[in-house]
Motif scaffolding. Structure first.
Motif, mmCIF file in Angstrom:
data_model
loop_
_atom_site.group_PDB
_atom_site.id
_atom_site.type_symbol
_atom_site.label_atom_id
_atom_site.label_comp_id
_atom_site.label_asym_id
_atom_site.label_seq_id
_atom_site.Cartn_x
_atom_site.Cartn_y
_atom_site.Cartn_z
ATOM 1 N N UNK A 1 39.986 -84.429 -30.716
ATOM 2 C CA UNK A 1 38.684 -85.009 -30.595
ATOM 3 C C UNK A 1 38.279 -85.618 -31.935
ATOM 4 N N UNK A 2 38.065 -86.935 -31.982
ATOM 5 C CA UNK A 2 37.725 -87.618 -33.226
ATOM 6 C C UNK A 2 36.243 -87.568 -33.526
ATOM 7 N N UNK A 3 35.926 -87.851 -34.750
ATOM 8 C CA UNK A 3 34.522 -87.848 -35.148
ATOM 9 C C UNK A 3 33.853 -89.151 -34.720
ATOM 10 N N UNK A 4 32.546 -89.104 -34.576
ATOM 11 C CA UNK A 4 31.796 -90.280 -34.167
ATOM 12 C C UNK A 4 31.500 -91.156 -35.372
ATOM 13 N N UNK A 5 31.071 -92.360 -35.105
ATOM 14 C CA UNK A 5 30.739 -93.269 -36.206
ATOM 15 C C UNK A 5 29.546 -92.763 -37.001
ATOM 16 N N UNK A 6 28.585 -92.161 -36.316
ATOM 17 C CA UNK A 6 27.415 -91.617 -37.021
ATOM 18 C C UNK A 6 27.843 -90.504 -37.968
ATOM 19 N N UNK A 7 28.740 -89.649 -37.525
ATOM 20 C CA UNK A 7 29.234 -88.561 -38.379
ATOM 21 C C UNK A 7 29.970 -89.120 -39.594
ATOM 22 N N UNK A 8 30.799 -90.124 -39.362
ATOM 23 C CA UNK A 8 31.538 -90.728 -40.465
ATOM 24 C C UNK A 8 30.596 -91.424 -41.452
ATOM 25 N N UNK A 9 29.615 -92.129 -40.908
ATOM 26 C CA UNK A 9 28.673 -92.846 -41.779
ATOM 27 C C UNK A 9 27.852 -91.863 -42.613
ATOM 28 N N UNK A 10 27.341 -90.813 -41.967
ATOM 29 C CA UNK A 10 26.533 -89.846 -42.704
ATOM 30 C C UNK A 10 27.350 -89.082 -43.742
ATOM 31 N N UNK A 11 28.618 -88.840 -43.435
ATOM 32 C CA UNK A 11 29.430 -88.077 -44.385
ATOM 33 C C UNK A 11 29.703 -88.856 -45.669
ATOM 34 N N UNK A 12 29.584 -90.171 -45.593
ATOM 35 C CA UNK A 12 29.831 -91.003 -46.781
ATOM 36 C C UNK A 12 28.567 -91.669 -47.323
ATOM 37 N N UNK A 13 27.452 -91.487 -46.642
ATOM 38 C CA UNK A 13 26.221 -92.187 -47.010
ATOM 39 C C UNK A 13 25.670 -91.750 -48.358
ATOM 40 N N UNK A 14 26.068 -90.575 -48.835
ATOM 41 C CA UNK A 14 25.581 -90.149 -50.146
ATOM 42 C C UNK A 14 26.041 -91.111 -51.241
ATOM 43 N N UNK A 15 27.239 -91.648 -51.093
ATOM 44 C CA UNK A 15 27.738 -92.623 -52.068
ATOM 45 C C UNK A 15 26.890 -93.890 -52.031
ATOM 46 N N UNK A 16 26.511 -94.311 -50.837
ATOM 47 C CA UNK A 16 25.681 -95.502 -50.699
ATOM 48 C C UNK A 16 24.306 -95.292 -51.322
ATOM 49 N N UNK A 17 23.683 -94.156 -51.021
ATOM 50 C CA UNK A 17 22.361 -93.863 -51.575
ATOM 51 C C UNK A 17 22.437 -93.750 -53.093
ATOM 52 N N UNK A 70 23.856 -83.318 -42.983
ATOM 53 C CA UNK A 70 23.469 -83.809 -41.657
ATOM 54 C C UNK A 70 24.706 -84.172 -40.838
ATOM 55 N N UNK A 71 25.711 -84.747 -41.477
ATOM 56 C CA UNK A 71 26.960 -85.067 -40.785
ATOM 57 C C UNK A 71 27.643 -83.790 -40.304
ATOM 58 N N UNK A 72 27.665 -82.771 -41.135
ATOM 59 C CA UNK A 72 28.267 -81.496 -40.736
ATOM 60 C C UNK A 72 27.507 -80.884 -39.564
ATOM 61 N N UNK A 73 26.187 -80.985 -39.577
ATOM 62 C CA UNK A 73 25.391 -80.477 -38.454
ATOM 63 C C UNK A 73 25.733 -81.209 -37.163
ATOM 64 N N UNK A 74 25.937 -82.507 -37.241
ATOM 65 C CA UNK A 74 26.314 -83.277 -36.051
ATOM 66 C C UNK A 74 27.677 -82.840 -35.516
ATOM 67 N N UNK A 75 28.613 -82.627 -36.425
ATOM 68 C CA UNK A 75 29.951 -82.191 -36.005
ATOM 69 C C UNK A 75 29.877 -80.814 -35.336
#
Length: 125
Positions: A1-17, A70-75
């Motif tokens: 079962x793969x991760x969703x795009x939201x999970x992937x985006x949130x897991x890396x969004x700290x770099x963007x912020x 938040x990404x971990x919570x989604x997973x």
């Protein structure tokens, strides 16, 4: 079962912020540093720049670490493991961004006093 795009985006969004915070901080700090280099550290606008910088530090330092959590919570919710207390994610807010922001605000107050000494006609803070 793969991760969703939201999970992937949130897991890396700290770099963007963090990157956006660094960019905004750089753009705000550059004119102040140029004024200091010219020998005009208490030029008009530098107090406002330092206040904005303090806000950027606090907002960036508070929001960025929460995004991977938040990404971990989604997973955990997607996989049904969120009910297991051993696997629960926990967000902890660090006081460091708030302390750094407070120090930058203290520096802004000092710059405001310097502005008033340089320009006695300036309105009091």
């Amino acid at each position: 079962m793969g991760s969703t795009r939201a999970e992937q985006a949130l897991s890396r969004a700290d770099w963007l912020v963090n990157g956006i915070g660094l960019l905004v901080g750089t753009l705000v700090l550059q004119p102040l540093l140029l004024d200091v280099a010219r020998g005009l550290p208490f030029a008009r606008g530098n107090t406002r720049r330092l206040t904005i910088l303090a806000g950027v530090v606090v907002v960036t330092g508070t929001i960025a670490p929460l995004l991977p959590v938040a990404a971990a919570d989604l997973v955990l919710a997607r996989t049904g493991l969120d009910e297991n207390p051993v696997l629960s994610s926990s967000a902890s807010l660090s006081p460091v961004p708030w302390l750094v922001g407070a120090l930058v605000l203290v520096l802004a107050v000092a710059f405001r006093a310097g502005e008033q000494l340089m320009d006695p006609e300036a309105p009091p803070a």
